[in-house]
Motif scaffolding. Structure first.
Motif, PDB file in Angstrom:
ATOM      1  N   PRO A 176      46.683  45.105  40.956  1.00 45.99           N
ATOM      2  CA  PRO A 176      46.005  43.784  40.120  1.00 45.99           C
ATOM      3  C   PRO A 176      44.895  43.173  40.881  1.00 45.99           C
ATOM      4  O   PRO A 176      44.359  42.435  40.196  1.00 45.99           O
ATOM      5  N   LEU A 177      44.534  43.781  42.097  1.00 47.68           N
ATOM      6  CA  LEU A 177      43.402  43.094  42.648  1.00 47.68           C
ATOM      7  C   LEU A 177      42.026  43.457  42.205  1.00 47.68           C
ATOM      8  O   LEU A 177      41.180  42.400  41.909  1.00 47.68           O
ATOM      9  N   THR A 178      42.113  44.454  41.255  1.00 48.77           N
ATOM     10  CA  THR A 178      40.832  44.759  40.460  1.00 48.77           C
ATOM     11  C   THR A 178      40.564  43.533  39.442  1.00 48.77           C
ATOM     12  O   THR A 178      39.644  42.937  39.272  1.00 48.77           O
ATOM     13  N   PHE A 179      41.832  43.260  38.799  1.00 46.94           N
ATOM     14  CA  PHE A 179      41.666  42.160  37.737  1.00 46.94           C
ATOM     15  C   PHE A 179      41.463  40.813  38.145  1.00 46.94           C
ATOM     16  O   PHE A 179      40.797  39.936  37.668  1.00 46.94           O
ATOM     17  N   ILE A 180      41.995  40.543  39.356  1.00 45.23           N
ATOM     18  CA  ILE A 180      41.927  39.307  40.022  1.00 45.23           C
ATOM     19  C   ILE A 180      40.448  39.080  40.395  1.00 45.23           C
ATOM     20  O   ILE A 180      39.894  38.063  40.249  1.00 45.23           O
ATOM     21  N   PHE A 181      39.963  39.942  41.267  1.00 47.18           N
ATOM     22  CA  PHE A 181      38.378  40.000  41.797  1.00 47.18           C
ATOM     23  C   PHE A 181      37.501  39.942  40.430  1.00 47.18           C
ATOM     24  O   PHE A 181      36.444  39.223  40.499  1.00 47.18           O
ATOM     25  N   LYS A 182      37.899  40.547  39.334  1.00 43.70           N
ATOM     26  CA  LYS A 182      37.048  40.515  37.876  1.00 43.70           C
ATOM     27  C   LYS A 182      37.140  38.776  37.395  1.00 43.70           C
ATOM     28  O   LYS A 182      35.820  38.738  37.114  1.00 43.70           O
ATOM     29  N   GLN A 183      38.071  38.244  37.812  1.00 45.43           N
ATOM     30  CA  GLN A 183      38.311  37.008  37.243  1.00 45.43           C
ATOM     31  C   GLN A 183      37.455  35.965  38.015  1.00 45.43           C
ATOM     32  O   GLN A 183      36.693  35.196  37.690  1.00 45.43           O
ATOM     33  N   ILE A 184      37.700  35.949  39.360  1.00 49.92           N
ATOM     34  CA  ILE A 184      37.255  35.186  40.348  1.00 49.92           C
ATOM     35  C   ILE A 184      35.715  35.360  41.000  1.00 49.92           C
ATOM     36  O   ILE A 184      35.122  34.742  41.714  1.00 49.92           O
ATOM     37  N   GLY A 185      35.340  36.811  40.647  1.00 52.51           N
ATOM     38  CA  GLY A 185      34.180  37.182  40.978  1.00 52.51           C
ATOM     39  C   GLY A 185      33.005  36.438  40.789  1.00 52.51           C
ATOM     40  O   GLY A 185      32.027  36.201  41.870  1.00 52.51           O
ATOM     41  N   PRO A 186      32.769  36.054  39.669  1.00 54.78           N
ATOM     42  CA  PRO A 186      31.422  35.044  39.590  1.00 54.78           C
ATOM     43  C   PRO A 186      31.709  33.917  40.322  1.00 54.78           C
ATOM     44  O   PRO A 186      30.398  33.311  40.852  1.00 54.78           O
ATOM     45  N   ARG A 187      32.733  33.260  40.708  1.00 51.79           N
ATOM     46  CA  ARG A 187      33.022  32.118  41.334  1.00 51.79           C
ATOM     47  C   ARG A 187      32.401  32.414  42.865  1.00 51.79           C
ATOM     48  O   ARG A 187      31.640  31.634  43.354  1.00 51.79           O
ATOM     49  N   ILE A 188      33.031  33.500  43.342  1.00 47.01           N
ATOM     50  CA  ILE A 188      32.577  33.983  44.807  1.00 47.01           C
ATOM     51  C   ILE A 188      31.066  34.358  44.746  1.00 47.01           C
ATOM     52  O   ILE A 188      30.498  33.762  45.772  1.00 47.01           O
ATOM     53  N   GLN A 189      30.492  35.021  43.579  1.00 52.61           N
ATOM     54  CA  GLN A 189      29.217  35.393  43.925  1.00 52.61           C
ATOM     55  C   GLN A 189      28.360  34.025  43.817  1.00 52.61           C
ATOM     56  O   GLN A 189      27.253  34.032  44.425  1.00 52.61           O
ATOM     57  N   ALA A 190      28.784  32.986  43.012  1.00 47.93           N
ATOM     58  CA  ALA A 190      27.819  32.017  42.945  1.00 47.93           C
ATOM     59  C   ALA A 190      27.739  30.966  44.120  1.00 47.93           C
ATOM     60  O   ALA A 190      26.895  30.514  44.521  1.00 47.93           O
TER      61      ALA A 190
END
Length: 67
Positions: free
Chosen positions: A44-58
């Motif tokens: 599930p880490l792939t899907f979790i990082f897909k969801q929170i990725g833009p916030r981390i990148q911002a």
């Protein structure tokens, strides 16, 4: 994809260092079940990082924003 490749290529040479001992201590069923459990937990880490990725990148000052 680069992160996936880096993890695969770093884990590949390290696995033979502990695989023999792991299979000796845990047995075939136990060691295989351990590896399967780790992979199931990591799936599930792939899907979790897909969801929170833009916030981390911002929040990152190192992120490269091309748009």
């Amino acid at each position: 994809m680069a992160s996936n490749s880096a993890m695969r290529y770093s884990f590949g040479p390290c696995f033979p260092l502990f695989a023999g001992q792991m299979y000796t201590q845990l047995g075939t069923v136990g060691a295989t079940a351990l590896l399967a459990g780790l992979m199931t937990a990591a799936a599930p880490l792939t899907f979790i990082f897909k969801q929170i990725g833009p916030r981390i990148q911002a929040k990152s000052r190192f992120a490269n924003f091309l748009s």
